[in-house]
Enzyme design. Structure first.
Site, short mmCIF file in Angstrom:
data_model
loop_
_atom_site.label_atom_id
_atom_site.label_comp_id
_atom_site.label_asym_id
_atom_site.label_seq_id
_atom_site.Cartn_x
_atom_site.Cartn_y
_atom_site.Cartn_z
N ASP A 67 65.78 201.71 -45.71
CA ASP A 67 64.99 201.29 -46.86
C ASP A 67 63.71 200.55 -46.47
OD1 ASP A 67 66.40 199.10 -45.87
OD2 ASP A 67 67.71 198.92 -47.60
N ASN A 136 76.02 191.00 -53.28
CA ASN A 136 76.46 191.69 -54.51
C ASN A 136 77.11 193.04 -54.22
OD1 ASN A 136 74.30 193.24 -53.74
ND2 ASN A 136 73.07 192.90 -55.58
N HIS A 138 75.75 195.48 -52.34
CA HIS A 138 74.85 196.63 -52.13
C HIS A 138 74.91 197.12 -50.69
CE1 HIS A 138 71.10 193.88 -51.27
NE2 HIS A 138 71.67 194.20 -50.14
N GLU A 143 71.79 199.01 -55.48
CA GLU A 143 72.24 197.83 -56.20
C GLU A 143 73.39 198.19 -57.15
OE1 GLU A 143 71.27 195.16 -54.99
OE2 GLU A 143 69.21 194.60 -55.42
C1 F6R Z 1 68.75 196.32 -45.05
C2 F6R Z 1 69.69 196.71 -46.08
C3 F6R Z 1 70.51 195.73 -46.83
C4 F6R Z 1 71.10 194.63 -45.95
C5 F6R Z 1 71.89 193.64 -46.79
C6 F6R Z 1 72.44 192.48 -45.97
O1 F6R Z 1 68.09 197.44 -44.49
O2 F6R Z 1 69.75 197.87 -46.35
O3 F6R Z 1 71.55 196.41 -47.49
O4 F6R Z 1 71.94 195.19 -44.98
O5 F6R Z 1 71.06 193.11 -47.80
O6 F6R Z 1 71.38 191.73 -45.47
P1 F6R Z 1 71.61 190.61 -44.38
O7 F6R Z 1 72.10 191.27 -43.16
O8 F6R Z 1 70.26 189.98 -44.18
O9 F6R Z 1 72.61 189.66 -44.96
#
Ligand code: F6R
Length: 243
Positions: A67, A136, A138, A143
């Protein structure tokens, strides 16, 4: 789902990196799926170490990131392009032409999303994908929703996600409100998935992902249907699991 609980973040990172390393040893021209955020940073450091030790080579590897924020150019320090350059790409011999990250600044985002899907397909699909998980639930920027989005798409970020990611910005107002993300089908079509999660803040989402119903309201729960997922957790992230 294979679930591994580790004592420390370092151990979690080494185990995740070893799974990637064995993939690259067995198939040097692997297509790898990459994530940003804090969770995989230790794994990237470990992969760099293994690369420097001469045990893996990225010469023939192709990569696809999950992403990118919409509105941030690759040279913006908060962009995922920049993150990947700093944390992995500038330290290894992955060829620039083999690196793929969705564009956050394409003139037509819909076309950019379709093109991204096509590039993944033409590369033969993803052999191994690393994921983090949002508080959450995701994965990528898929989301919580009433339905799963299959393919690369434009996302309106949840307030939760904006707040969680504000730690990387000077002020919450600077966090983009939209992103482009691979969809659930893109992720589910990866042949292997490694998800890493640490800390108490992830415990509820982790429990839902592993023990809850499969629902787009907790997107990571769909991983229960994948034939080859390894989930690596520290004790805090695993603390709400029933066994
Ligand atoms: C990042 C992504 C997100 C993160 C998630 C956890 O490319 O796709 O899904 O993996 O938000 O983020 P962290 O590791 O910062 O807690």
């Amino acid at each position: 789902m294979k679930i591994i609980v580790t004592k420390t973040y370092e151990e979690l990172s080494r185990k995740a990196a070893n799974l990637f390393a064995s993939q690259l040893i067995l198939k040097p021209n692997s297509v790898i799926g990459l994530a940003t955020g804090s969770s995989p940073i230790g794994m990237y450091q470990e992969l760099i170490r293994i690369y420097n030790a001469g045990d893996i080579d990225f010469e023939e590897v192709v990569s696809f990131n999950l992403d990118e924020y919409i509105g941030l150019s690759p040279d913006n320090e908060q962009s995922y392009h920049y993150f990947m350059e700093q944390n992995l790409f500038s330290h290894i011999n992955l060829r620039p032409e083999n690196i793929h990250i969705p564009s956050g600044i394409a003139l037509d985002m819909e076309v950019a999303a379709k093109t991204y899907d096509k590039m993944i397909e033409e590369a033969g699909g993803i052999d191994i994908q690393v994921l983090g998980i949002g508080n959450n639930g995701h994965i990528g920027f898929n989301e919580p929703d009433v339905k799963f989005e299959a393919r690369t798409h434009i996302v309106e970020l949840e307030q939760d996600t904006i707040e969680a990611n504000a730690r990387f910005f000077n002020a919450i107002e600077e966090v983009p409100t939209k992103a482009i993300s691979m969809g659930i089908k893109n992720i589910m079509q990866s042949r292997k998935i490694v998800l890493v999660a640490t800390g108490e803040g992830k415990a509820k989402a982790v429990q839902g992902m592993i023990e809850g119903p499969i629902t787009p309201e907790l997107p990571a729960s769909v991983l229960q249907l994948h034939p080859d997922v390894t989930i690596i957790l520290d004790e805090a992230a695993a603390s709400l699991l029933s066994k």
